[in-house]
Design an enzyme around this catalytic site. Sequence first.
Site, PDB file in Angstrom:
ATOM      1  N   GLN A  47      61.298  37.247  18.238  1.00 60.48           N
ATOM      2  CA  GLN A  47      61.140  36.003  18.128  1.00 60.48           C
ATOM      3  C   GLN A  47      60.212  35.799  19.277  1.00 60.48           C
ATOM      4  O   GLN A  47      59.345  34.923  19.119  1.00 60.48           O
ATOM      5  CB  GLN A  47      62.409  35.305  18.219  1.00 60.48           C
ATOM      6  N   CYS A  76      66.185  43.364  18.442  1.00 62.24           N
ATOM      7  CA  CYS A  76      67.317  42.357  17.800  1.00 62.24           C
ATOM      8  C   CYS A  76      66.517  41.020  17.826  1.00 62.24           C
ATOM      9  O   CYS A  76      65.532  40.795  17.046  1.00 62.24           O
ATOM     10  CB  CYS A  76      68.516  42.157  18.706  1.00 62.24           C
ATOM     11  N   HIS A  77      66.709  39.981  18.445  1.00 65.42           N
ATOM     12  CA  HIS A  77      66.184  38.798  18.544  1.00 65.42           C
ATOM     13  C   HIS A  77      65.028  38.754  19.430  1.00 65.42           C
ATOM     14  O   HIS A  77      64.031  37.595  19.505  1.00 65.42           O
ATOM     15  CB  HIS A  77      67.125  37.526  18.820  1.00 65.42           C
ATOM     16  N   GLY A  78      64.765  39.732  20.373  1.00 68.94           N
ATOM     17  CA  GLY A  78      63.533  39.754  21.093  1.00 68.94           C
ATOM     18  C   GLY A  78      62.423  39.676  20.540  1.00 68.94           C
ATOM     19  O   GLY A  78      61.106  38.842  20.707  1.00 68.94           O
TER      20      GLY A  78
END
Length: 167
Positions: A104, A100-102
């Site tokens: 980043q 997911c946003h990991g």
Amino acid sequence: MKALIISADNFEDTELLYPFYRLIEEGFQVDIASLVRGKIKGKHGYTVPVNLSLEEVNPEEYDLLLLPGGKAPETLRKNARVLEIVRAFYSAGKPIGAICHGPQILISAGLLKGKRATSYKSVAKELLEAGAKYEDKEVVAEGNIVTSRMPSDLPYFMKTLLSVIKK
């Protein structure tokens, strides 16, 4: 085998809990690290005990790193110790899973330039700007990094991540 999950408040609940229990099923000892010991709370209200502060983490003790998504990565990517830990796993060739946003955090650590990766759709532009080769698919494995998009991709993500560690 030991796995480390790094997260913070506002994590995506299923992206931490599903891998946590799946890793335990596979026989891993799983530690959860965050900014401080205590508890972190997910976007949907689940709380998870944190048994290590980031300062207590020794990357050499672990075989696998997991970076769940949600809003937690936005906080964690600004932390120098998080980036140091992630780079240590990468340099040692140990598997890193980010969903997911990991990813980043992987971007901030400078690990995705020239590499294939995926993420939640709102992070895709940032991946491209960081020099990654974005692929909109359930899971992408590139060397020791495994990335995935969202909670519905978790079965594919964990199957691939576990296959990477078993090599």
